[in-house]
Design a protein around this motif. Structure first.
Motif, PDB file in Angstrom:
ATOM      1  N   THR A  43      75.565 147.083   6.270  1.00  0.00           N
ATOM      2  CA  THR A  43      76.096 146.798   7.612  1.00  0.00           C
ATOM      3  C   THR A  43      77.576 147.131   7.738  1.00  0.00           C
ATOM      4  OG1 THR A  43      76.400 144.477   6.965  1.00  0.00           O
ATOM      5  CG2 THR A  43      74.384 145.031   8.147  1.00  0.00           C
ATOM      6  N   GLY A  44      78.145 147.754   6.725  1.00  0.00           N
ATOM      7  CA  GLY A  44      79.524 148.234   6.813  1.00  0.00           C
ATOM      8  C   GLY A  44      80.516 147.153   7.213  1.00  0.00           C
ATOM      9  N   GLN A  45      81.343 147.469   8.221  1.00  0.00           N
ATOM     10  CA  GLN A  45      82.374 146.532   8.670  1.00  0.00           C
ATOM     11  C   GLN A  45      81.869 145.578   9.760  1.00  0.00           C
ATOM     12  OE1 GLN A  45      85.074 146.343   6.920  1.00  0.00           O
ATOM     13  NE2 GLN A  45      84.321 148.091   5.738  1.00  0.00           N
ATOM     14  N   LEU A  46      80.545 145.489   9.907  1.00  0.00           N
ATOM     15  CA  LEU A  46      79.965 144.547  10.865  1.00  0.00           C
ATOM     16  C   LEU A  46      80.196 143.119  10.359  1.00  0.00           C
ATOM     17  CD1 LEU A  46      78.333 144.986  13.518  1.00  0.00           C
ATOM     18  CD2 LEU A  46      76.271 144.631  12.164  1.00  0.00           C
ATOM     19  N   SER A  47      80.784 142.277  11.203  1.00  0.00           N
ATOM     20  CA  SER A  47      81.110 140.905  10.807  1.00  0.00           C
ATOM     21  C   SER A  47      79.904 139.990  10.971  1.00  0.00           C
ATOM     22  CB  SER A  47      82.277 140.373  11.645  1.00  0.00           C
ATOM     23  OG  SER A  47      82.413 138.980  11.489  1.00  0.00           O
ATOM     24  N   ALA A  48      79.494 139.345   9.880  1.00  0.00           N
ATOM     25  CA  ALA A  48      78.359 138.416   9.923  1.00  0.00           C
ATOM     26  C   ALA A  48      78.659 137.234  10.841  1.00  0.00           C
ATOM     27  CB  ALA A  48      78.037 137.928   8.515  1.00  0.00           C
ATOM     28  N   ILE A  49      79.895 136.744  10.817  1.00  0.00           N
ATOM     29  CA  ILE A  49      80.274 135.604  11.665  1.00  0.00           C
ATOM     30  C   ILE A  49      80.074 135.950  13.138  1.00  0.00           C
ATOM     31  CG2 ILE A  49      82.190 134.118  12.389  1.00  0.00           C
ATOM     32  CD1 ILE A  49      83.354 134.427   9.586  1.00  0.00           C
ATOM     33  N   THR A  50      80.569 137.134  13.520  1.00  0.00           N
ATOM     34  CA  THR A  50      80.431 137.570  14.907  1.00  0.00           C
ATOM     35  C   THR A  50      78.968 137.713  15.305  1.00  0.00           C
ATOM     36  OG1 THR A  50      82.568 138.707  14.940  1.00  0.00           O
ATOM     37  CG2 THR A  50      80.910 139.484  16.493  1.00  0.00           C
ATOM     38  N   VAL A  51      78.170 138.317  14.432  1.00  0.00           N
ATOM     39  CA  VAL A  51      76.750 138.542  14.724  1.00  0.00           C
ATOM     40  C   VAL A  51      76.025 137.219  14.964  1.00  0.00           C
ATOM     41  CG1 VAL A  51      74.557 139.302  13.731  1.00  0.00           C
ATOM     42  CG2 VAL A  51      76.577 140.754  13.543  1.00  0.00           C
ATOM     43  N   PHE A  52      76.249 136.241  14.081  1.00  0.00           N
ATOM     44  CA  PHE A  52      75.526 134.967  14.209  1.00  0.00           C
ATOM     45  C   PHE A  52      76.022 134.148  15.403  1.00  0.00           C
ATOM     46  CE2 PHE A  52      74.778 135.658   9.540  1.00  0.00           C
ATOM     47  CZ  PHE A  52      73.421 135.904   9.676  1.00  0.00           C
ATOM     48  N   LEU A  53      77.316 134.241  15.711  1.00  0.00           N
ATOM     49  CA  LEU A  53      77.836 133.541  16.887  1.00  0.00           C
ATOM     50  C   LEU A  53      77.265 134.143  18.174  1.00  0.00           C
ATOM     51  CD1 LEU A  53      81.593 132.942  15.950  1.00  0.00           C
ATOM     52  CD2 LEU A  53      79.791 131.225  16.162  1.00  0.00           C
ATOM     53  N   LEU A  54      77.152 135.462  18.228  1.00  0.00           N
ATOM     54  CA  LEU A  54      76.572 136.109  19.397  1.00  0.00           C
ATOM     55  C   LEU A  54      75.104 135.722  19.567  1.00  0.00           C
ATOM     56  CD1 LEU A  54      78.098 139.709  19.172  1.00  0.00           C
ATOM     57  CD2 LEU A  54      78.579 137.989  20.915  1.00  0.00           C
TER      58      LEU A  54
ATOM     59  N   VAL B  51      66.428 138.831  26.532  1.00  0.00           N
ATOM     60  CA  VAL B  51      66.425 140.129  25.851  1.00  0.00           C
ATOM     61  C   VAL B  51      67.576 140.218  24.854  1.00  0.00           C
ATOM     62  CG1 VAL B  51      66.701 142.621  26.197  1.00  0.00           C
ATOM     63  CG2 VAL B  51      65.267 141.301  27.757  1.00  0.00           C
ATOM     64  N   SER B  52      68.747 139.737  25.276  1.00  0.00           N
ATOM     65  CA  SER B  52      69.917 139.765  24.400  1.00  0.00           C
ATOM     66  C   SER B  52      69.683 138.944  23.135  1.00  0.00           C
ATOM     67  CB  SER B  52      71.141 139.227  25.154  1.00  0.00           C
ATOM     68  OG  SER B  52      72.282 139.235  24.334  1.00  0.00           O
ATOM     69  N   SER B  53      69.027 137.787  23.269  1.00  0.00           N
ATOM     70  CA  SER B  53      68.746 136.940  22.108  1.00  0.00           C
ATOM     71  C   SER B  53      67.825 137.645  21.119  1.00  0.00           C
ATOM     72  CB  SER B  53      68.103 135.621  22.559  1.00  0.00           C
ATOM     73  OG  SER B  53      68.994 134.875  23.357  1.00  0.00           O
ATOM     74  N   LEU B  54      66.802 138.316  21.631  1.00  0.00           N
ATOM     75  CA  LEU B  54      65.882 139.038  20.758  1.00  0.00           C
ATOM     76  C   LEU B  54      66.596 140.155  19.997  1.00  0.00           C
ATOM     77  CD1 LEU B  54      62.794 139.298  23.154  1.00  0.00           C
ATOM     78  CD2 LEU B  54      62.991 137.861  21.116  1.00  0.00           C
ATOM     79  N   CYS B  55      67.442 140.885  20.709  1.00  0.00           N
ATOM     80  CA  CYS B  55      68.155 142.007  20.090  1.00  0.00           C
ATOM     81  C   CYS B  55      69.218 141.516  19.106  1.00  0.00           C
ATOM     82  CB  CYS B  55      68.790 142.875  21.165  1.00  0.00           C
ATOM     83  SG  CYS B  55      67.594 143.707  22.232  1.00  0.00           S
ATOM     84  N   ASN B  56      69.947 140.462  19.476  1.00  0.00           N
ATOM     85  CA  ASN B  56      70.940 139.900  18.552  1.00  0.00           C
ATOM     86  C   ASN B  56      70.259 139.325  17.316  1.00  0.00           C
ATOM     87  OD1 ASN B  56      73.253 140.475  20.062  1.00  0.00           O
ATOM     88  ND2 ASN B  56      73.079 138.607  21.269  1.00  0.00           N
ATOM     89  N   GLY B  57      69.050 138.781  17.501  1.00  0.00           N
ATOM     90  CA  GLY B  57      68.290 138.261  16.367  1.00  0.00           C
ATOM     91  C   GLY B  57      67.927 139.367  15.384  1.00  0.00           C
ATOM     92  N   LEU B  58      67.632 140.565  15.897  1.00  0.00           N
ATOM     93  CA  LEU B  58      67.321 141.704  15.035  1.00  0.00           C
ATOM     94  C   LEU B  58      68.521 142.065  14.156  1.00  0.00           C
ATOM     95  CD1 LEU B  58      65.607 144.134  14.136  1.00  0.00           C
ATOM     96  CD2 LEU B  58      66.450 145.367  16.164  1.00  0.00           C
ATOM     97  N   ILE B  59      69.702 142.139  14.762  1.00  0.00           N
ATOM     98  CA  ILE B  59      70.904 142.477  13.990  1.00  0.00           C
ATOM     99  C   ILE B  59      71.226 141.375  12.987  1.00  0.00           C
ATOM    100  CG2 ILE B  59      73.350 143.083  14.123  1.00  0.00           C
ATOM    101  CD1 ILE B  59      71.486 145.147  15.366  1.00  0.00           C
ATOM    102  N   ALA B  60      71.037 140.113  13.392  1.00  0.00           N
ATOM    103  CA  ALA B  60      71.282 138.992  12.475  1.00  0.00           C
ATOM    104  C   ALA B  60      70.340 139.069  11.270  1.00  0.00           C
ATOM    105  CB  ALA B  60      71.095 137.663  13.209  1.00  0.00           C
ATOM    106  N   ALA B  61      69.095 139.454  11.514  1.00  0.00           N
ATOM    107  CA  ALA B  61      68.122 139.596  10.423  1.00  0.00           C
ATOM    108  C   ALA B  61      68.552 140.709   9.467  1.00  0.00           C
ATOM    109  CB  ALA B  61      66.740 139.886  10.996  1.00  0.00           C
ATOM    110  N   GLN B  62      69.103 141.788  10.018  1.00  0.00           N
ATOM    111  CA  GLN B  62      69.570 142.884   9.160  1.00  0.00           C
ATOM    112  C   GLN B  62      70.770 142.456   8.318  1.00  0.00           C
ATOM    113  OE1 GLN B  62      70.174 146.243  11.916  1.00  0.00           O
ATOM    114  NE2 GLN B  62      68.554 147.284  10.755  1.00  0.00           N
TER     115      GLN B  62
END
Length: 245
Positions: free
Chosen positions: A182-193, A219-230
């Protein structure tokens, strides 16, 4: 004495968290289990917490990019589509006079997303392009918020949020999958979103009653959940070190 206490308490709660009739129902008649008023209190309180939290949601992402001096792993197209969605929500809510507690985080997330978009361009060696982007975005935002823009256009912009969110998150998910991290993707930001979008489903239904707003957050929750899972899946994966020439 009760009246002295009641005055300051009422000024704090009404109308920020409760309409006056609900304040009287709960704190004057002591009907502590009045469900409709409790739902209003929960929705308003949760909305204000989300708005306050949004001030910091993307700062970990910004600091991570600045610290690494790199935006590796971030999809610029995904950032731009997220910006379109946030702009649509903000403009639609303002023009429909929705309570600030139901959409305020869109304003702060928009400012942080614009910053991230500029940093992505900057660390790709496209600083001039980044400055031009900031100027163009500010101009577009002013036009959208002006009386020159018909309400039908604003509604269409909000309706475009769902495909924008889906495509944007899928682009980021594809980038993560292709890179194997996930490179420079912030886990904190992803889970907060992810948490914020889940909570917004309830508050948008309660405070606006707008199915378009509520559907967007589903829809946003489903998509954010996908990134959080990754993020969880690639937790121990590291970006490969580039060899010095």
């Amino acid at each position: 004495m009760a009246a002295e206490v009641d005055g300051p308490l009422k000024r704090v709660l009404v109308p920020l968290l409760l309409p006056e009739k609900c304040y009287d129902q709960i704190f004057v008649q002591w009907d502590l289990l009045h469900v409709p008023c409790l739902k209003i209190l929960l929705s308003k309180g949760l909305g204000l917490v989300i708005v306050a939290g949004s001030l910091l949601v993307k700062l970990p992402q910004v600091f991570k990019i600045l610290g690494a001096k790199s935006a590796e792993g971030l999809s610029f197209q995904s950032v731009m589509l997220e910006l379109v969605a946030l702009t649509g929500t903000m403009v639609y809510s303002i023009t429909n006079n929705f309570p600030f507690s139901s959409w305020g985080e869109a304003l702060f997330l928009m400012l942080q997303t614009v910053t991230i978009a500029f940093l992505v361009l900057h660390y790709r060696g496209q600083t001039v392009k980044g400055v031009a982007f900031l100027a163009c975005y500010a101009l577009v935002l002013l036009v959208l918020l002006s009386p020159l823009t018909p309400q039908a256009v604003v509604t269409l912009l909000q309706a475009s949020n769902m495909p924008s969110v889906v495509v944007g998150r899928l682009l980021q998910a594809a980038t993560n999958y292709r890179n194997g991290h996930t490179g420079q993707l912030s886990a904190i930001t992803v889970f907060l979103l992810f948490g914020g979008s889940l909570a917004r489903i309830f508050t948008s239904i309660q405070e606006t009653g707008d199915p378009l707003m509520a559907g967007t957050f589903v829809v946003s929750s489903l998509c954010n959940g996908l990134i959080a899972a990754q993020v969880l899946f690639y937790w121990n994966a590291k970006a490969p070190h580039k060899k010095k020439q």
